[in-house]
Design an enzyme around this catalytic site. Structure first.
Site, PDB file in Angstrom:
ATOM      1  NE  ARG A  60      13.148   2.872   0.580  1.00 23.00           N
ATOM      2  CZ  ARG A  60      14.283   3.530   0.791  1.00 23.00           C
ATOM      3  NH1 ARG A  60      15.439   2.904   0.649  1.00 23.00           N
ATOM      4  NH2 ARG A  60      14.279   4.802   1.118  1.00 23.00           N
ATOM      5  NE  ARG A  70     -19.850 -15.202 -14.527  1.00 21.23           N
ATOM      6  CZ  ARG A  70     -21.115 -14.911 -14.294  1.00 21.23           C
ATOM      7  NH1 ARG A  70     -21.826 -15.646 -13.443  1.00 21.23           N
ATOM      8  NH2 ARG A  70     -21.692 -13.885 -14.899  1.00 21.23           N
ATOM      9  CD  GLN A 120     -12.385  -4.963 -16.182  1.00 16.92           C
ATOM     10  OE1 GLN A 120     -12.336  -4.209 -15.215  1.00 16.92           O
ATOM     11  NE2 GLN A 120     -13.225  -4.770 -17.187  1.00 16.92           N
ATOM     12  N   GLY A 134     -18.630  -8.035 -12.250  1.00 20.47           N
ATOM     13  CA  GLY A 134     -19.448  -7.385 -11.226  1.00 20.47           C
ATOM     14  C   GLY A 134     -19.228  -7.959  -9.842  1.00 20.47           C
ATOM     15  CD  GLU A 182       8.287   0.572   5.959  1.00 18.17           C
ATOM     16  OE1 GLU A 182       9.432   0.256   5.587  1.00 18.17           O
ATOM     17  OE2 GLU A 182       7.626  -0.108   6.771  1.00 18.17           O
ATOM     18  CB  SER A 216       6.203   4.927  -6.562  1.00 19.29           C
ATOM     19  OG  SER A 216       5.481   3.813  -6.072  1.00 19.29           O
ATOM     20  CD  GLU A 217       5.453   9.472  -6.934  1.00 15.92           C
ATOM     21  OE1 GLU A 217       4.521   9.344  -7.750  1.00 15.92           O
ATOM     22  OE2 GLU A 217       5.404   8.978  -5.783  1.00 15.92           O
TER      23      GLU A 217
END
Length: 382
Positions: free
Chosen positions: A244, A269, A337, A341, A364, A367-368
């Site tokens: 992990r 940008r 984001q 584009g 591996e 998350s649960e």
């Protein structure tokens, strides 16, 4: 006390990994993802540099490094191509660790040494169609016949299943004992009856092949049983506790790579007459991304430190994987984001990073499952 004061060797490992990733891995990363091309040449070079046997003693051909050095290397390479780090993680955290701690000297000479020297690739075969998160339900069987074992069954979600040389396979030897009747075996590529399937057509990590492996009357000598009888399940769980940490470091690397690309893009940008990095909304995004990555990194390095110093790291490794994988997914979405584009096309890398990040919440231990592990450890602690 836990510290982030890296020593000279750790910093050298980090810099070597960073330079290698930028010079050797970056140039072909988009094409490898597009074509699902296994990075054989890159892994050969990493093996020559000692990255496939990082935590193995020099006695057995390894580099003799610590877990902190290992996670530093994983992060730097994952910033560029996390698919490459799947082999590094599985080989170092799972396969090499198991052989180091449970193999006989003869087994180490035959299997661990070529792995640690980077001359072979090893994989971990635990999951089955009916045994994913519940690894106790092993349907693959191993029957003792004289001084040999005969294995039958199927494994799935085997990372590097098509391109590996050695396979650690977990099989049920006594169904009445359930998980206490599971053993660990090592099988060589080309063994009759042992057949990797066609690689899965995956959403992400496409340069790393993932396959099923079928076993039909696979006969191997008793010398390829790893560890004592009935120890297989415990071996797998102990290995995954350390594994992990590697996946958490991989998640941090993915997130850090996405952040760095976002900062670079936001500086270049222009929108409304100025670079978008000067717009408050973009600044908020970048600030949150950076803070969460640093928090995830601290959890990863804490777990690595605890492992290196011989302390209980089960809680720390589960927390690191749970949080770092969530951060990787959040940060890569935000990175896309920020790119607008352009983030949606291959050329800018972040769409691939977002696809690659998802699996860190799954393999591996989902998350649960990490939340179950964390809660169990907290119950012991308090």
């Amino acid at each position: 006390m836990f510290s982030l004061d890296y020593d000279e060797i750790q910093l050298q490992i980090k810099e070597t990994a960073r330079k290698f990733a930028e010079e050797e891995i970056l140039p072909g990363v988009i094409e490898r993802d597009k074509n699902a091309e296994f990075p054989r040449e890159i892994l050969t070079k990493l093996g020559e540099l000692g990255f496939l046997g990082m935590m193995v003693s020099p006695e057995w051909g390894g580099s003799g490094l610590d877990t902190v050095s290992y996670v530093l290397a994983i992060e730097e390479i994952a910033k560029v191509e996390p698919a490459v780090t799947i082999v590094l993680s599985v080989q170092n955290s799972l396969v090499n660790w198991i052989l180091t701690h449970y193999a006989s000297d003869g087994q180490k000479e035959k299997f661990l040494k070529p792995l640690a020297e980077g001359k072979a690739i090893g994989v971990f075969c635990l999951s089955e169609p009916e045994a994913g998160s519940d690894a106790t339900r092993q349907n693959t069987t191993a029957e003792k016949q004289g001084d040999s074992w005969v294995l039958n069954g199927m494994k799935n979600w085997v990372s590097t299943g098509k391109n590996a040389d050695f396979y650690l396979v977990f099989a049920q030897t006594n169904k009445a004992l359930r998980h206490k009747g599971i053993d660990c075996f090592i099988i060589e590529k080309g063994t009759p009856g042992f057949e990797p399937g066609k690689p899965e057509d995956k959403m992400g990590m496409r340069a790393s092949d993932t396959t099923t492996v079928s076993l039909e009357n696979v006969k191997i000598p008793d010398t390829q049983l790893i560890g004592g009888a009935g120890s297989g399940f415990n071996i797998a769980m102990e290995a995954l506790n350390g594994g992990r940490i590697g996946i958490a470091a991989q998640a941090v690397g993915i997130a850090q790579g996405a952040l760095e690309l976002s900062i670079k893009y936001a500086k270049e940008r222009q929108a409304f007459g100025k670079p978008i990095i000067e717009h408050q909304m973009i600044q908020q995004k970048l600030a949150q991304m950076s803070a969460k990555i640093d928090a995830a990194r601290l959890l990863v390095h804490k777990a690595a430190y605890l492992k290196d110093t011989g302390q209980n790291f089960v809680l720390a490794s589960a927390e690191a994987k749970l949080y770092a994988s969530a951060v990787a997914n959040e940060v890569t979405r935000e990175a896309l984001q920020v790119h607008g584009g352009y983030g949606y096309v291959r050329e800018y890398h972040v769409e691939r990073m977002m696809r690659d990040a998802k699996v860190t919440e799954i393999y591996e231990g989902t998350s649960e499952i990490q939340q179950i592990v964390i809660t169990r450890e907290l119950m012991k602690k308090y």
